[in-house]
Design a protein around this motif. Structure first.
Motif, PDB file in Angstrom:
ATOM      1  N   TYR A  32       0.954  -1.231  -0.068  1.00  0.00           N
ATOM      2  CA  TYR A  32       0.140  -0.056   0.157  1.00  0.00           C
ATOM      3  C   TYR A  32       0.623   1.105   0.076  1.00  0.00           C
ATOM      4  CZ  TYR A  32      -3.345   3.600   1.389  1.00  0.00           C
ATOM      5  OH  TYR A  32      -4.192   4.655   1.201  1.00  0.00           O
ATOM      6  N   ARG A  33       1.960   1.075   0.883  1.00  0.00           N
ATOM      7  CA  ARG A  33       3.070   2.092   0.879  1.00  0.00           C
ATOM      8  C   ARG A  33       4.440   1.374   0.912  1.00  0.00           C
ATOM      9  NH1 ARG A  33      -0.464   4.938  -1.105  1.00  0.00           N
ATOM     10  NH2 ARG A  33      -1.024   6.808  -0.460  1.00  0.00           N
ATOM     11  N   PHE A  34       5.406   1.673   0.000  1.00  0.00           N
ATOM     12  CA  PHE A  34       6.751   1.135   0.280  1.00  0.00           C
ATOM     13  C   PHE A  34       7.225   1.756   1.384  1.00  0.00           C
ATOM     14  CE2 PHE A  34       6.648   1.648  -4.855  1.00  0.00           C
ATOM     15  CZ  PHE A  34       6.404   0.153  -4.975  1.00  0.00           C
ATOM     16  N   PRO A  35       7.865   0.626   2.240  1.00  0.00           N
ATOM     17  CA  PRO A  35       8.104  -0.819   2.019  1.00  0.00           C
ATOM     18  C   PRO A  35       7.275  -1.758   2.712  1.00  0.00           C
ATOM     19  CG  PRO A  35       9.633   0.054   3.758  1.00  0.00           C
ATOM     20  CD  PRO A  35       8.923   1.285   3.210  1.00  0.00           C
ATOM     21  N   ASP A  36       6.059  -1.243   3.094  1.00  0.00           N
ATOM     22  CA  ASP A  36       5.418  -2.040   3.957  1.00  0.00           C
ATOM     23  C   ASP A  36       4.372  -2.982   3.143  1.00  0.00           C
ATOM     24  OD1 ASP A  36       5.899  -0.728   6.234  1.00  0.00           O
ATOM     25  OD2 ASP A  36       4.678   0.998   5.637  1.00  0.00           O
ATOM     26  N   LEU A  37       4.534  -4.314   3.448  1.00  0.00           N
ATOM     27  CA  LEU A  37       3.931  -5.334   2.851  1.00  0.00           C
ATOM     28  C   LEU A  37       2.636  -5.711   3.408  1.00  0.00           C
ATOM     29  CD1 LEU A  37       4.284  -7.846   0.691  1.00  0.00           C
ATOM     30  CD2 LEU A  37       5.282  -9.011   2.835  1.00  0.00           C
ATOM     31  N   GLY A  38       1.777  -6.053   2.608  1.00  0.00           N
ATOM     32  CA  GLY A  38       0.423  -6.242   3.389  1.00  0.00           C
ATOM     33  C   GLY A  38      -0.428  -7.391   2.376  1.00  0.00           C
ATOM     34  N   ALA A  83       2.163 -15.665  -3.858  1.00  0.00           N
ATOM     35  CA  ALA A  83       2.018 -14.411  -4.207  1.00  0.00           C
ATOM     36  C   ALA A  83       2.944 -13.525  -3.563  1.00  0.00           C
ATOM     37  CB  ALA A  83       0.396 -14.100  -3.654  1.00  0.00           C
ATOM     38  N   VAL A  84       3.150 -13.585  -2.058  1.00  0.00           N
ATOM     39  CA  VAL A  84       3.939 -12.746  -1.540  1.00  0.00           C
ATOM     40  C   VAL A  84       5.361 -12.751  -1.957  1.00  0.00           C
ATOM     41  CG1 VAL A  84       4.758 -12.142   0.860  1.00  0.00           C
ATOM     42  CG2 VAL A  84       2.253 -12.545   0.707  1.00  0.00           C
ATOM     43  N   GLU A  85       5.865 -14.110  -2.201  1.00  0.00           N
ATOM     44  CA  GLU A  85       7.176 -14.309  -2.836  1.00  0.00           C
ATOM     45  C   GLU A  85       7.284 -13.173  -4.094  1.00  0.00           C
ATOM     46  OE1 GLU A  85      10.263 -17.938  -2.702  1.00  0.00           O
ATOM     47  OE2 GLU A  85       8.194 -18.147  -3.653  1.00  0.00           O
ATOM     48  N   ALA A  86       6.270 -13.313  -5.128  1.00  0.00           N
ATOM     49  CA  ALA A  86       6.387 -12.701  -6.205  1.00  0.00           C
ATOM     50  C   ALA A  86       6.397 -11.267  -6.061  1.00  0.00           C
ATOM     51  CB  ALA A  86       5.055 -13.091  -7.310  1.00  0.00           C
ATOM     52  N   VAL A  87       5.703 -10.490  -5.014  1.00  0.00           N
ATOM     53  CA  VAL A  87       5.530  -9.322  -4.670  1.00  0.00           C
ATOM     54  C   VAL A  87       6.734  -8.799  -4.168  1.00  0.00           C
ATOM     55  CG1 VAL A  87       4.515  -7.558  -3.136  1.00  0.00           C
ATOM     56  CG2 VAL A  87       2.951  -9.216  -4.581  1.00  0.00           C
ATOM     57  N   VAL A  88       7.396  -9.499  -3.069  1.00  0.00           N
ATOM     58  CA  VAL A  88       8.633  -9.069  -2.672  1.00  0.00           C
ATOM     59  C   VAL A  88       9.972  -9.264  -3.649  1.00  0.00           C
ATOM     60  CG1 VAL A  88      10.400 -10.032  -0.836  1.00  0.00           C
ATOM     61  CG2 VAL A  88       8.061  -9.941  -0.146  1.00  0.00           C
ATOM     62  N   ALA A  89       9.833 -10.223  -4.553  1.00  0.00           N
ATOM     63  CA  ALA A  89      10.839 -10.256  -5.505  1.00  0.00           C
ATOM     64  C   ALA A  89      10.806  -8.826  -6.527  1.00  0.00           C
ATOM     65  CB  ALA A  89      10.878 -11.472  -6.419  1.00  0.00           C
ATOM     66  N   ARG A  90       9.469  -8.658  -6.912  1.00  0.00           N
ATOM     67  CA  ARG A  90       9.570  -7.505  -7.662  1.00  0.00           C
ATOM     68  C   ARG A  90       9.859  -6.140  -6.830  1.00  0.00           C
ATOM     69  NH1 ARG A  90       7.425  -5.222 -11.977  1.00  0.00           N
ATOM     70  NH2 ARG A  90       6.194  -3.122 -11.616  1.00  0.00           N
ATOM     71  N   GLY A  91       9.588  -6.107  -5.658  1.00  0.00           N
ATOM     72  CA  GLY A  91       9.871  -5.068  -4.807  1.00  0.00           C
ATOM     73  C   GLY A  91      11.257  -4.850  -4.647  1.00  0.00           C
ATOM     74  N   PHE A  92      11.999  -5.941  -4.766  1.00  0.00           N
ATOM     75  CA  PHE A  92      13.759  -5.615  -4.707  1.00  0.00           C
ATOM     76  C   PHE A  92      14.158  -5.403  -6.092  1.00  0.00           C
ATOM     77  CE2 PHE A  92      13.676  -8.144  -0.566  1.00  0.00           C
ATOM     78  CZ  PHE A  92      13.942  -6.984   0.395  1.00  0.00           C
ATOM     79  N   ALA A  93      13.682  -6.288  -7.065  1.00  0.00           N
ATOM     80  CA  ALA A  93      14.396  -6.135  -8.350  1.00  0.00           C
ATOM     81  C   ALA A  93      13.987  -4.754  -9.140  1.00  0.00           C
ATOM     82  CB  ALA A  93      13.809  -7.351  -9.096  1.00  0.00           C
TER      83      ALA A  93
END
Length: 172
Positions: free
Chosen positions: A79-85, A101-111
């Motif tokens: 909702y706001r970087f870097p806060d995962l929900g 799903a969360v793994e894909a979102v985290v990978a995208r956040g870093f990459a």
């Protein structure tokens, strides 16, 4: 932007199209037991929540609706970087879909977004969510009492964080 995993499609929200499915999830006490608000009493609450999700400025966050076989099963993102929900339909719990799903979102956040860390705030009673984060390499940073007033109940928080270095080490 759409993310595809072996079983899931993570896509931008379509507020009116997603309203029935997300309201079905968000009105369930079981689904919302550890969320920051009580279950949604009516579609207007969910409509406003989806509109807020759609209005996230691209520079500030990125949130996705999660589909399994063309059926909306939840949401995951920032909702706001870097806060995962994330929030999923209890009908799909225990199948590894939240992790996927969360793994894909985290990978995208870093990459893609080059986040210096990803963090999450979890109710300490939510053992499944804590296990999910720990499996992904998140570490507990601290705890705090009475962080969320949900309805008339004060809830506590356990905070977790993950760095790109720890992520890379985990996925190497």
């Amino acid at each position: 932007m759409t993310i595809r995993t072996p079983r899931l499609v993570l896509r931008p929200v379509r507020p009116e199209d997603d309203l029935p499915a997300m309201h079905r999830i968000m009105r369930q006490p079981r689904a919302m037991a550890y969320w920051s608000t009580p279950p949604h009493a009516n579609e207007d609450e969910t409509r406003e929540w989806l509109a807020n999700m759609a209005d996230i400025p691209a520079a500030l966050g990125e949130d996705f609706i999660v589909e399994l076989e063309d059926r909306v099963i939840g949401k995951a993102g920032f909702y706001r970087f870097p806060d995962l929900g994330y929030l999923f339909d209890p009908d799909v719990w225990g199948q590894g879909l939240a992790r996927e799903a969360v793994e894909a979102v985290v990978a995208r956040g870093f990459a893609v977004h080059r986040l210096p860390r990803v963090q999450a705030d979890v109710d300490p009673r939510n053992k499944a969510s804590i296990r999910l984060l720990e499996r992904l390499g998140f570490v507990e940073t601290h705890r705090q009492a009475r962080t969320w007033l949900v309805g008339e109940e004060w809830c506590d928080s356990v905070y977790f964080a993950l760095t790109p270095e720890a992520w890379d080490q985990r996925t190497a």
